[in-house]
Design an enzyme around this catalytic site. Structure first.
Site, short mmCIF file in Angstrom:
data_model
loop_
_atom_site.label_atom_id
_atom_site.label_comp_id
_atom_site.label_asym_id
_atom_site.label_seq_id
_atom_site.Cartn_x
_atom_site.Cartn_y
_atom_site.Cartn_z
CE LYS A 1 -3.87 -2.20 2.31
NZ LYS A 1 -4.88 -2.15 3.36
CG ASP B 1 -7.87 -0.04 3.47
OD1 ASP B 1 -8.68 -0.88 3.05
OD2 ASP B 1 -6.65 -0.09 3.26
#
Ligand code: ATR
Length: 265
Positions: A64, A100
């Site tokens: 990420k 997220d």
């Protein structure tokens, strides 16, 4: 109509539920698209592989932060968080988002109004969650077993186990990996007793497992959640980015939710 191609990059990737979630949504909405898994050991070719082959993608552990660094443009909260989990191919440009954090916030909202939160752990997940909760006006305290990583939380009230002081929080959130492999609580028992005696709700971001943290919360009759809703909601938000908000959150939800039902086909 051109068939759209999506994937998820990660290492390991075998366990990922994202392909199932997105495929249920694609099929349920009758779309011409596919969603695959891409096992990527290093992240150096991520941008090339993405731009050459995909319209959109998700990124999971451990890529990420690397994906964030390779984006042509990063939009929204991802800029502050420094990690992206969703990529869009916009005319050959790699655009990064972080769903997220927003997905987690939505899963917290299911409990009702939250004004104060205590997050256990001070790693990447804690950083993303503390940022989004603060941005939404929630007062956040961070508790970690050691001081070192608390230095990254300059705008928050922080405690380590030594300096911990008791106070009330609407919700307690475990972001540590304690309980993932061993039967550990994320803080010593006396602190956990105090935390559960002074809260209304508890969330463990670990998904699909009743951790000692969640077990103890239930002993205190505290409503709990694991990370499943967070996972589901980040997926819906990513899907909506893939399709430029053509579908509402509520339209996509029942299809993606089927991925969490072992009997669904
Ligand atoms: P993630 O990216 O998933 O947040 P991470 O960056 O490795 O993972 O961060 C894990 C956090 O959980 C850290 O704050 C770690 O504490 P330290 O800063 O002292 O290393 C904390 N942590 C990990 N295992 C733990 C355990 N068994 N008990 C309590 N805290 C733990």
């Amino acid at each position: 109509m051109n068939s759209k191609k999506f994937t998820i990059f990660g290492d390991p990737i075998e366990h990922s539920i994202s392909p199932k979630m997105h495929t249920f949504a694609i099929d349920g909405l009758g779309l011409d698209a596919s969603y695959s898994k891409t096992h990527l050991e290093g992240a150096c070719r991520l941008r090339t592989i993405f731009l050459e082959g995909y319209d959109g993608a998700n990124v999971t552990v451990p890529h990420k932060e690397a994906a964030f660094g390779q984006c042509d443009e990063v939009r929204g909260v991802a800029k502050e968080i420094g990690a992206v989990n969703t990529l869009i191919n916009e005319d050959g440009h790699m655009i990064g988002y972080n769903t997220d954090a927003e997905g987690f916030y939505r899963s917290v909202l299911d409990f009702g109004e939250i004004k104060t939160a205590l997050i256990i752990g001070a790693g990447g997940t804690s950083k993303a969650l503390s940022f989004i909760l603060k941005e939404k006006g929630i007062e956040v305290t961070v508790l970690n077993r050691s001081q070192k990583r608390l230095k990254d939380f300059k705008n928050f009230k922080t405690f380590d186990w030594e300096s911990y002081e008791s106070s009330y929080h609407d919700i307690i959130i475990n972001t540590t990996s304690a309980g993932l492999e061993e039967a550990n609580l994320p803080a010593p028992k006396p602190i956990m007793i105090d935390l559960f005696s002074n809260t209304k709700y508890a969330i463990d971001v670990i998904y699909n497992k009743e951790t000692p943290f969640l077990k103890m919360a239930k002993e205190y009759n505290i409503p709990t959640k694991d990370g499943a809703d967070m996972l589901l909601y980040q997926g819906i938000l990513a899907f909506n980015l893939f399709y430029h908000d053509k579908y509402t959150f509520e339209e996509v939800l029942p299809f993606m939710k089927k991925a969490f039902d072992p009997t669904a086909t």
